[in-house]
Design a protein around this motif. Structure first.
Motif, PDB file in Angstrom:
ATOM      1  N   SER A 258       1.044  -1.252   0.330  1.00  0.00           N
ATOM      2  CA  SER A 258       0.089  -0.018  -0.045  1.00  0.00           C
ATOM      3  C   SER A 258       0.311   1.450   0.043  1.00  0.00           C
ATOM      4  O   SER A 258       1.985   1.110   0.195  1.00  0.00           O
ATOM      5  CB  SER A 258      -1.439   0.280   1.290  1.00  0.00           C
ATOM      6  N   ARG A 259       0.542   2.370  -0.804  1.00  0.00           N
ATOM      7  CA  ARG A 259       1.165   3.450  -0.749  1.00  0.00           C
ATOM      8  C   ARG A 259      -0.013   4.099   0.249  1.00  0.00           C
ATOM      9  O   ARG A 259      -1.118   4.184   0.317  1.00  0.00           O
ATOM     10  CB  ARG A 259       0.959   3.879  -1.819  1.00  0.00           C
ATOM     11  N   ILE A 260       0.888   4.763   1.342  1.00  0.00           N
ATOM     12  CA  ILE A 260      -0.297   6.164   1.830  1.00  0.00           C
ATOM     13  C   ILE A 260       0.919   7.299   2.105  1.00  0.00           C
ATOM     14  O   ILE A 260       2.180   7.574   2.104  1.00  0.00           O
ATOM     15  CB  ILE A 260       0.176   5.487   3.348  1.00  0.00           C
ATOM     16  N   MET A 261      -0.557   8.350   2.419  1.00  0.00           N
ATOM     17  CA  MET A 261      -0.325   9.893   1.949  1.00  0.00           C
ATOM     18  C   MET A 261      -0.830  10.114   3.614  1.00  0.00           C
ATOM     19  O   MET A 261      -1.891   9.813   3.766  1.00  0.00           O
ATOM     20  CB  MET A 261      -0.372  10.627   1.238  1.00  0.00           C
ATOM     21  N   ARG A 278       4.585   2.452  13.443  1.00  0.00           N
ATOM     22  CA  ARG A 278       4.011   1.242  12.763  1.00  0.00           C
ATOM     23  C   ARG A 278       4.828   0.712  11.675  1.00  0.00           C
ATOM     24  O   ARG A 278       5.592  -0.481  12.178  1.00  0.00           O
ATOM     25  CB  ARG A 278       2.713   0.954  13.064  1.00  0.00           C
ATOM     26  N   GLN A 279       4.808   1.639  10.819  1.00  0.00           N
ATOM     27  CA  GLN A 279       5.394   1.412   9.908  1.00  0.00           C
ATOM     28  C   GLN A 279       7.440   0.624  10.293  1.00  0.00           C
ATOM     29  O   GLN A 279       7.887  -0.298   9.405  1.00  0.00           O
ATOM     30  CB  GLN A 279       5.737   1.917   7.882  1.00  0.00           C
ATOM     31  N   GLN A 280       8.221   1.981  11.494  1.00  0.00           N
ATOM     32  CA  GLN A 280       8.906   1.656  11.448  1.00  0.00           C
ATOM     33  C   GLN A 280       9.515   0.678  12.190  1.00  0.00           C
ATOM     34  O   GLN A 280      10.572  -0.195  11.777  1.00  0.00           O
ATOM     35  CB  GLN A 280       9.339   2.785  12.485  1.00  0.00           C
ATOM     36  N   ARG A 281       8.517   0.049  12.694  1.00  0.00           N
ATOM     37  CA  ARG A 281       9.043  -1.037  13.753  1.00  0.00           C
ATOM     38  C   ARG A 281       8.645  -2.889  12.886  1.00  0.00           C
ATOM     39  O   ARG A 281       9.314  -3.613  13.053  1.00  0.00           O
ATOM     40  CB  ARG A 281       7.666  -1.243  14.500  1.00  0.00           C
ATOM     41  N   ILE A 282       7.807  -2.314  11.702  1.00  0.00           N
ATOM     42  CA  ILE A 282       8.156  -3.654  10.842  1.00  0.00           C
ATOM     43  C   ILE A 282       9.041  -3.380   9.950  1.00  0.00           C
ATOM     44  O   ILE A 282      10.358  -4.681   9.678  1.00  0.00           O
ATOM     45  CB  ILE A 282       6.762  -3.337   9.867  1.00  0.00           C
ATOM     46  N   SER A 283       9.130  -1.757   9.397  1.00  0.00           N
ATOM     47  CA  SER A 283      10.727  -2.042   8.282  1.00  0.00           C
ATOM     48  C   SER A 283      10.758  -1.060   8.020  1.00  0.00           C
ATOM     49  O   SER A 283       9.628  -0.117   7.883  1.00  0.00           O
ATOM     50  CB  SER A 283      10.471  -2.550   7.058  1.00  0.00           C
ATOM     51  N   GLN A 288       6.951   0.713  -0.512  1.00  0.00           N
ATOM     52  CA  GLN A 288       7.144   2.229  -0.769  1.00  0.00           C
ATOM     53  C   GLN A 288       7.319   3.008   0.847  1.00  0.00           C
ATOM     54  O   GLN A 288       6.132   2.923   1.377  1.00  0.00           O
ATOM     55  CB  GLN A 288       5.177   1.881  -0.890  1.00  0.00           C
ATOM     56  N   PRO A 289       7.839   4.125   0.639  1.00  0.00           N
ATOM     57  CA  PRO A 289       7.713   5.049   1.774  1.00  0.00           C
ATOM     58  C   PRO A 289       6.695   5.868   2.294  1.00  0.00           C
ATOM     59  O   PRO A 289       5.814   5.856   0.985  1.00  0.00           O
ATOM     60  CB  PRO A 289       9.129   5.813   1.534  1.00  0.00           C
ATOM     61  N   LEU A 290       6.396   5.996   3.767  1.00  0.00           N
ATOM     62  CA  LEU A 290       5.662   6.697   3.492  1.00  0.00           C
ATOM     63  C   LEU A 290       5.539   8.389   3.554  1.00  0.00           C
ATOM     64  O   LEU A 290       6.720   8.546   3.504  1.00  0.00           O
ATOM     65  CB  LEU A 290       5.164   6.929   5.007  1.00  0.00           C
ATOM     66  N   HIS A 291       4.197   9.362   2.751  1.00  0.00           N
ATOM     67  CA  HIS A 291       4.737  10.263   2.787  1.00  0.00           C
ATOM     68  C   HIS A 291       4.030  11.560   3.399  1.00  0.00           C
ATOM     69  O   HIS A 291       2.592  10.905   3.687  1.00  0.00           O
ATOM     70  CB  HIS A 291       3.967  10.654   0.632  1.00  0.00           C
ATOM     71  N   LEU A 292       4.480  11.878   3.990  1.00  0.00           N
ATOM     72  CA  LEU A 292       3.873  13.048   4.647  1.00  0.00           C
ATOM     73  C   LEU A 292       3.949  13.945   4.594  1.00  0.00           C
ATOM     74  O   LEU A 292       4.659  14.851   4.058  1.00  0.00           O
ATOM     75  CB  LEU A 292       4.708  13.311   5.862  1.00  0.00           C
ATOM     76  N   PHE A 293       2.858  14.370   4.405  1.00  0.00           N
ATOM     77  CA  PHE A 293       2.618  16.927   3.931  1.00  0.00           C
ATOM     78  C   PHE A 293       2.494  17.160   5.751  1.00  0.00           C
ATOM     79  O   PHE A 293       0.722  16.759   5.926  1.00  0.00           O
ATOM     80  CB  PHE A 293       1.512  16.543   3.065  1.00  0.00           C
ATOM     81  N   TYR A 294       2.911  17.755   6.568  1.00  0.00           N
ATOM     82  CA  TYR A 294       2.893  18.407   7.645  1.00  0.00           C
ATOM     83  C   TYR A 294       3.177  20.398   7.774  1.00  0.00           C
ATOM     84  O   TYR A 294       3.467  20.481   7.244  1.00  0.00           O
ATOM     85  CB  TYR A 294       3.884  17.680   8.360  1.00  0.00           C
ATOM     86  N   LEU A 315      11.958   5.601   4.926  1.00  0.00           N
ATOM     87  CA  LEU A 315      10.710   5.055   5.465  1.00  0.00           C
ATOM     88  C   LEU A 315       9.798   6.560   5.488  1.00  0.00           C
ATOM     89  O   LEU A 315       8.810   6.149   5.045  1.00  0.00           O
ATOM     90  CB  LEU A 315      11.328   5.199   7.216  1.00  0.00           C
ATOM     91  N   LEU A 316      10.717   7.933   4.930  1.00  0.00           N
ATOM     92  CA  LEU A 316       9.770   8.688   4.942  1.00  0.00           C
ATOM     93  C   LEU A 316       9.126  10.078   4.366  1.00  0.00           C
ATOM     94  O   LEU A 316      10.394  10.213   4.664  1.00  0.00           O
ATOM     95  CB  LEU A 316       9.386   9.052   6.732  1.00  0.00           C
ATOM     96  N   SER A 317       9.095  10.537   3.348  1.00  0.00           N
ATOM     97  CA  SER A 317       9.628  11.256   2.877  1.00  0.00           C
ATOM     98  C   SER A 317       8.001  12.516   3.582  1.00  0.00           C
ATOM     99  O   SER A 317       7.389  12.666   3.139  1.00  0.00           O
ATOM    100  CB  SER A 317       8.619  11.062   1.428  1.00  0.00           C
ATOM    101  N   LYS A 318       9.119  13.758   3.670  1.00  0.00           N
ATOM    102  CA  LYS A 318       8.630  14.712   4.519  1.00  0.00           C
ATOM    103  C   LYS A 318       8.960  15.645   3.275  1.00  0.00           C
ATOM    104  O   LYS A 318       9.634  16.156   2.732  1.00  0.00           O
ATOM    105  CB  LYS A 318       8.886  15.024   5.465  1.00  0.00           C
ATOM    106  N   HIS A 319       7.482  16.233   3.482  1.00  0.00           N
ATOM    107  CA  HIS A 319       7.164  17.792   3.084  1.00  0.00           C
ATOM    108  C   HIS A 319       6.402  18.675   4.028  1.00  0.00           C
ATOM    109  O   HIS A 319       5.287  18.349   4.856  1.00  0.00           O
ATOM    110  CB  HIS A 319       6.127  17.365   2.201  1.00  0.00           C
ATOM    111  N   LEU A 320       7.323  19.165   4.421  1.00  0.00           N
ATOM    112  CA  LEU A 320       6.832  20.370   5.597  1.00  0.00           C
ATOM    113  C   LEU A 320       6.737  22.066   5.198  1.00  0.00           C
ATOM    114  O   LEU A 320       7.065  22.667   4.564  1.00  0.00           O
ATOM    115  CB  LEU A 320       7.684  20.287   6.443  1.00  0.00           C
TER     116      LEU A 320
END
Length: 400
Positions: A258-261, A278-283, A288-294, A315-320
């Protein structure tokens, strides 16, 4: 036994006060302005004189409180005043010894807002306002600077031996002590859980919350949020009464492909943090890295800013987006979405992608307008796409 005669009765749409989060998302959605908030922060209620049964509110409720109906005699619908006095829904009426159950039409059923197909099965309302569970405060740390206008606390609850099986994306209800101006117990306030199902510390029953102290002005006088100030003032060892778990839709997909935004502002980062944890503890190197718009005013006023910056890009693609930074241009999350339009469009087209939005109700319109613009720029029919995203569980919105 024959079905009871329902002639002379109508079906009234109600809100279950025991389940209502008092978040206001239903009221913001209702175009008829039929949904009203009580004077004392209690559950919302539906004006029977204004409700036209379009049921657009069903898709935005995070607790299923909005999915309540009762059969009532025509011309004798429950008034707003009656509804605001309830702590629980009234008993169903009986006619000739038989209960009148409100049978739902197809358009009244709370469908079209499922959880992601691969999400784990949630437990909901194991504990209610009348039967809460007691948690103890393990820690309470302010995560924004002392001189910042925004006071956000990272609060960790400890449930000990009590069973409280939450999932990423769910909420917990908190019951502040004392009574309101009516002399009735304060209604619960819901907070997004900021840690994954295995606990803030793995293998524990520790639950993290992200709480902003609310100090505002109401009719020219200072107003202190009842629950937020209660929570932010708690010390280690103090106890709090909790309700839940709450929420059956805003849940993290468990399919590794799954791709998660995640799109959020302010304390809307809380459920996103649970997804990331959760994702960090799994792998830390998912398919697919998680994408965060914060979005936030400044880095100092954004909860978990430093924590997020330690996470690898795998793990995480950050967009701040910073709206009050002295060194960067003013931007909101919707601006970032438009800047990343090609990537966002790819998400919208991908049947294996999921979008999660969390934050203040005021930010929702800007985000949805940006998504609509991106869709149209890429030849996508937004009305049809929006419908499919909701009905496939690929667009989850939790605003307050």
């Amino acid at each position: 036994m024959n079905a009871p005669n329902t002639a002379g009765f109508i079906k009234q749409h109600l809100i279950d006060p025991e389940l209502c989060l008092a978040c206001g998302s239903c009221a913001a959605t209702c175009k008829e302005n039929a949904i009203h908030e009580g004077d004392f922060g209690q559950a919302f209620a539906i004006d029977p004189n204004l409700c036209n049964n379009t049921h657009e509110c069903l898709a935005v409720c995070g607790s299923e409180a909005i999915s309540a109906w009762r059969m009532v005699p025509a011309g004798q619908a429950y008034s707003l005043e009656e509804q605001f006095s309830w702590e629980t829904l009234p008993e169903e009426l009986e006619v000739d010894g038989q209960t009148l159950v409100a049978e739902l039409d197809e358009d009244e059923a709370p469908s079209g807002h499922p959880a992601p197909a691969s999400a784990s099965q949630p437990t909901t309302f194991m504990y209610t306002q009348s039967t809460p569970v007691i948690a103890q405060i393990k820690s309470n740390i302010r995560v924004t600077p002392p001189d910042s206008e925004t006071a956000i606390h990272h609060i960790v609850l400890e449930f000990g031996d009590a069973d409280f099986p939450w999932l990423e994306g769910q909420n917990v209800g908190v019951l502040p002590p004392g009574t309101d101006a009516r002399g009735q117990a304060h209604h619960m306030r819901a907070y997004s859980i900021a840690s994954d199902r295995d606990g803030e510390t793995p293998g524990t029953r520790e639950m993290a919350l992200t709480v902003k102290r609310v100090i505002d002005e109401w009719e020219g006088k200072p107003y202190h949020g009842v629950a937020s100030n209660f929570m932010c003032d708690l010390q280690p060892g103090d106890t709090v009464r909790c309700v839940g778990p709450i929420g059956a839709h805003f849940l993290m997909p468990q399919d590794s492909n799954s791709r998660i935004m995640m799109i959020c502002t302010g304390t809307g980062i809380a459920p996103m943090r649970s997804f990331i944890q959760r994702q960090q503890r799994i792998s830390e190197t998912p398919a697919q890295p998680l994408h965060l718009f914060y979005g936030g005013r400044t880095p100092e006023e954004m909860a978990y800013y430093d924590e997020l910056n330690t996470l690898p890009d795998t793990l995480l693609s950050k967009h701040l987006a910073l709206s009050r930074s002295p060194t960067e241009p003013k931007r909101y999350v919707q601006d970032l979405l438009l800047e990343q339009a090609d990537m966002v469009a790819d998400f919208l087209k991908d049947k294996n992608s999921y979008l999660f939005v969390c934050g203040l109700i005021s930010m929702e319109q800007g985000i949805m307008s940006a998504l609509e613009k991106i869709a149209e720029q890429n030849g996508l029919d937004w009305a049809s796409l929006h419908h499919d995203l909701q009905h496939e569980g690929r667009l989850q919105i939790e605003t307050y």
